[in-house]
Write a protein that holds these residues in place. Structure first.
Motif, PDB file in Angstrom:
ATOM      1  N   ALA A  47       0.844  -1.192   0.000  1.00  0.00           N
ATOM      2  CA  ALA A  47       0.000   0.000   0.000  1.00  0.00           C
ATOM      3  C   ALA A  47       0.874   1.235   0.000  1.00  0.00           C
ATOM      4  CB  ALA A  47      -0.931   0.006   1.223  1.00  0.00           C
ATOM      5  N   SER A  48       0.274   2.350  -0.370  1.00  0.00           N
ATOM      6  CA  SER A  48       0.922   3.655  -0.261  1.00  0.00           C
ATOM      7  C   SER A  48      -0.100   4.646   0.252  1.00  0.00           C
ATOM      8  CB  SER A  48       1.476   4.111  -1.614  1.00  0.00           C
ATOM      9  OG  SER A  48       0.412   4.411  -2.517  1.00  0.00           O
ATOM     10  N   THR A 140       1.229   4.387  -7.271  1.00  0.00           N
ATOM     11  CA  THR A 140       0.923   5.517  -6.399  1.00  0.00           C
ATOM     12  C   THR A 140       1.074   6.815  -7.175  1.00  0.00           C
ATOM     13  OG1 THR A 140       1.296   6.432  -4.192  1.00  0.00           O
ATOM     14  CG2 THR A 140       3.262   5.842  -5.479  1.00  0.00           C
ATOM     15  N   ARG A 141       0.628   7.897  -6.577  1.00  0.00           N
ATOM     16  CA  ARG A 141       0.648   9.192  -7.262  1.00  0.00           C
ATOM     17  C   ARG A 141       0.958  10.291  -6.263  1.00  0.00           C
ATOM     18  NH1 ARG A 141      -1.246  11.423 -12.032  1.00  0.00           N
ATOM     19  NH2 ARG A 141      -2.016  13.578 -11.914  1.00  0.00           N
ATOM     20  N   THR A 142       1.814  11.213  -6.655  1.00  0.00           N
ATOM     21  CA  THR A 142       2.081  12.387  -5.833  1.00  0.00           C
ATOM     22  C   THR A 142       1.003  13.439  -6.077  1.00  0.00           C
ATOM     23  OG1 THR A 142       3.550  13.179  -7.585  1.00  0.00           O
ATOM     24  CG2 THR A 142       4.576  12.058  -5.718  1.00  0.00           C
ATOM     25  N   ALA A 143       0.888  14.371  -5.139  1.00  0.00           N
ATOM     26  CA  ALA A 143      -0.072  15.463  -5.270  1.00  0.00           C
ATOM     27  C   ALA A 143       0.503  16.569  -6.141  1.00  0.00           C
ATOM     28  CB  ALA A 143      -0.408  16.015  -3.886  1.00  0.00           C
ATOM     29  N   PRO A 144      -0.356  17.364  -6.766  1.00  0.00           N
ATOM     30  CA  PRO A 144       0.142  18.569  -7.437  1.00  0.00           C
ATOM     31  C   PRO A 144       0.783  19.507  -6.411  1.00  0.00           C
ATOM     32  CG  PRO A 144      -2.142  18.095  -8.048  1.00  0.00           C
ATOM     33  CD  PRO A 144      -1.804  17.201  -6.888  1.00  0.00           C
ATOM     34  N   SER A 175     -11.249  -0.416  -7.824  1.00  0.00           N
ATOM     35  CA  SER A 175      -9.916  -0.568  -8.417  1.00  0.00           C
ATOM     36  C   SER A 175      -9.914  -0.253  -9.900  1.00  0.00           C
ATOM     37  CB  SER A 175      -9.395  -1.988  -8.187  1.00  0.00           C
ATOM     38  OG  SER A 175      -9.202  -2.237  -6.813  1.00  0.00           O
ATOM     39  N   ASP A 176     -11.069  -0.355 -10.557  1.00  0.00           N
ATOM     40  CA  ASP A 176     -11.165  -0.067 -11.988  1.00  0.00           C
ATOM     41  C   ASP A 176     -11.434   1.402 -12.279  1.00  0.00           C
ATOM     42  OD1 ASP A 176     -10.754  -2.738 -12.680  1.00  0.00           O
ATOM     43  OD2 ASP A 176     -12.897  -3.211 -12.588  1.00  0.00           O
ATOM     44  N   HIS A 233      -5.803  -1.100  -2.472  1.00  0.00           N
ATOM     45  CA  HIS A 233      -4.643  -0.448  -1.856  1.00  0.00           C
ATOM     46  C   HIS A 233      -3.501  -0.321  -2.850  1.00  0.00           C
ATOM     47  CE1 HIS A 233      -5.288   0.481   2.343  1.00  0.00           C
ATOM     48  NE2 HIS A 233      -5.920  -0.661   2.553  1.00  0.00           N
ATOM     49  N   ALA A 234      -3.293  -1.352  -3.669  1.00  0.00           N
ATOM     50  CA  ALA A 234      -2.171  -1.336  -4.607  1.00  0.00           C
ATOM     51  C   ALA A 234      -2.421  -0.408  -5.786  1.00  0.00           C
ATOM     52  CB  ALA A 234      -1.903  -2.751  -5.112  1.00  0.00           C
TER      53      ALA A 234
END
Length: 525
Positions: A47-48, A140-144, A175-176, A233-234
């Motif tokens: 998870a992240s 995962t993704r960082t925020a702007p 998840s989709d 989570h993934a």
């Protein structure tokens, strides 16, 4: 041949692998540890979470036998070195950073490496390695960057996922989705003993209520054994908080809730709360700043997403006064009007209001556990209100909603869990004044599973809609909520499934509601 849930879990784990890393408080240089030798340790997934403009926290827990008695997941006593890797692509041909951490028994061999130096508003892939075992790949993704022009944001929020009530089909559909982040508003586990609610349910976990560290660890292992939850989570970074069932039903600060009587002794309840907090940290993608110290844990925090949104996560359990009038749905409970009563505590309340000042975000979003808007449960002449919700803490509600209006908050939206119902409502500055203006909107999301299959409408819904003119919608099916927002519009889609007591349900959007920029009243799309 019929296999138990525990046997199926072991069979399923044999075909996947994962990696673990330790907390940022412990490095492999300071604490050399052997590399993992044994069965696949990654059955609880990866998870992240807690995304910022330059990083995220990653998570996994080594547990080759997650449901082994004692809550240690089949691990021994020794620390284990775990490696992690972050890349631009899921094949890891373009790595960004690598590192190692140490998984120790003190935290159930979980790890929470905090990754920094990433680019804003970008997707990344990550994985762990322990010995020759390689984890599933997470995304995962960082925020702007804070204040950066941000055209659009999509996220989902969910809550209340009793394992015994049904299958996690909603997470298969989540998840989709095309999302930037997932927000979980509490009741990730249920501490109480479970009862039959699924077809063919069989699980090698004690049915008794969780009250100590091994018990809570086994609860999380039981829940994370579910593939749909691990997949969700993934797929996205998560922002999580807790409500009451992560500890004890209806607990309030130093006061136990409705659980086992012996734990109503204050010293025993503090020990129970400390165990619950530790297990929560061990199983969630939380930063070192959230690591508990005994029966205390910092859960209120905020996240910025460019110039578009600020999400403020609240903690409505740890600092509240005990519920007025016994915490029940009660008529004529005047104690709830006491101006000294608080659901947030003075420090958190001031922190929340101060965060509104000077924020560049177009949308201020409050991640909230229990219903904020007034909710009369009886259309008769007497107001029948729950003192476990914000109705039991009127002074704090008035301070927050009035304070936001006084500070000129452009758009305030509250997202809420707990209720096991999809509800839309306008929020008024002061419910004691019938002419009080609408200053915010509240969207309550239903449960993932709690309450069973549910229904589109029921007697509770008809009663609530008749008694509460500010309530615009009610639905009691299971699912999650999807939100899309830009600078002009908030769109809220209630995604529901027709059943959860057996697997395989389809998903559809039951209703959509919007909030326009600078117009707090909710409208159906």
């Amino acid at each position: 041949m019929r296999l138990s849930r525990r046997q199926l879990l072991r069979v399923g784990m044999a075909g996947s692998a994962a990696v673990l890393v330790g907390t940022s408080a412990v490095s492999s240089e300071r604490l050399p540890a052997p590399r993992w030798r044994g069965d696949d340790p990654f059955g609880l997934g990866v998870a992240s979470g807690d995304p910022t403009e330059d990083g995220v926290v990653l998570w996994t827990r080594l547990a080759p036998d997650p449901l082994a008695p004692g809550g240690r997941g089949g691990m021994g006593w020794d620390p284990v070195t775990v490696e992690y890797e972050v890349a631009h692509d899921e094949n890891f041909r373009y790595p960004v950073t690598r590192g190692t951490a140490v998984a120790t028994r003190e935290l159930a061999h979980s790890v929470h490496p905090e990754i920094h130096g990433l680019e804003p508003s970008r997707w990344y892939f990550y994985r762990f390695r322990a010995g020759t075992a390689i984890s599933p790949v997470g995304r995962t993704r960082t925020a702007p960057a804070s204040g950066q022009p941000t055209a659009r944001m999509r996220f989902a929020y969910a809550s209340c996922q009793s394992w015994s009530s049904g299958f996690y089909t909603a997470y298969e559909h989540m998840s989709d989705e095309d999302l930037d982040v997932v927000v979980h508003l509490g009741d990730y586990i249920y501490e109480r003993g479970w009862r039959r609610g699924r077809e063919g349910m069989s699980m090698g976990v004690d049915r008794d209520e969780a009250v100590d560290l091994p018990g809570y660890r086994l609860r999380y292992a039981q829940y994370k054994a579910e593939q749909p939850l691990r997949d969700a989570h993934a797929a996205f970074p998560w922002i999580v908080t807790m409500d009451d069932h992560e500890v004890d039903n209806n607990w309030a600060a130093e006061s136990p809730g409705l659980g086992i009587d012996i734990y109503r002794i204050s010293a025993l309840f503090r020990r129970r709360r400390a165990a619950a907090f530790q297990a929560f940290y061990e199983h969630q993608p939380l930063r070192l700043a959230q690591r508990p110290s005994g029966p205390g844990m910092r859960l209120h925090r905020r996240y910025r997403f460019g110039d578009l949104a600020q999400i403020t996560m609240l903690d409505t359990r740890q600092y509240r006064d005990r519920q007025a009038c016994g915490g029940n749905v009660t008529a004529n409970c005047t104690d709830r009007l006491d101006t000294d009563r608080t659901i947030l505590g003075a420090q958190q309340r001031d922190w929340l209001l101060d965060g509104f000042t000077g924020s560049p975000a177009r949308w201020q979003i409050i991640g909230n556990q229990v219903a904020m808007g007034e909710t009369d449960n009886d259309p008769g002449s007497d107001a029948v209100l729950s003192s476990d919700s914000w109705d039991g803490y009127v002074a704090d509600r008035n301070a927050v909603l009035g304070g936001a209006a006084d500070r000129g908050v452009r758009n305030l939206v509250v997202i809420t869990g707990d209720r096991h119902q999809n509800i839309v409502a306008d929020l008024r500055r002061d419910y004691a004044d019938p002419e009080s203006p609408v200053v915010a909107s509240e969207f309550s999301g239903t449960s993932i599973t709690t309450g069973g299959d549910g229904a589109d409408m029921n007697d509770t819904g008809r009663r609530l809609l008749a008694a509460n003119p500010d309530m615009k919608f009610f639905n009691a099916q299971r699912g999650y909520v999807r939100v899309e927002l830009d600078h002009q519009l908030w769109r809220n889609d209630f995604r529901v499934v027709p059943y959860i007591r057996r697997p395989g349900a389809p998903v559809h959007t039951r209703a959509s509601f919007v909030v326009q920029d600078q117009i707090p009243n909710v409208a159906e799309a």
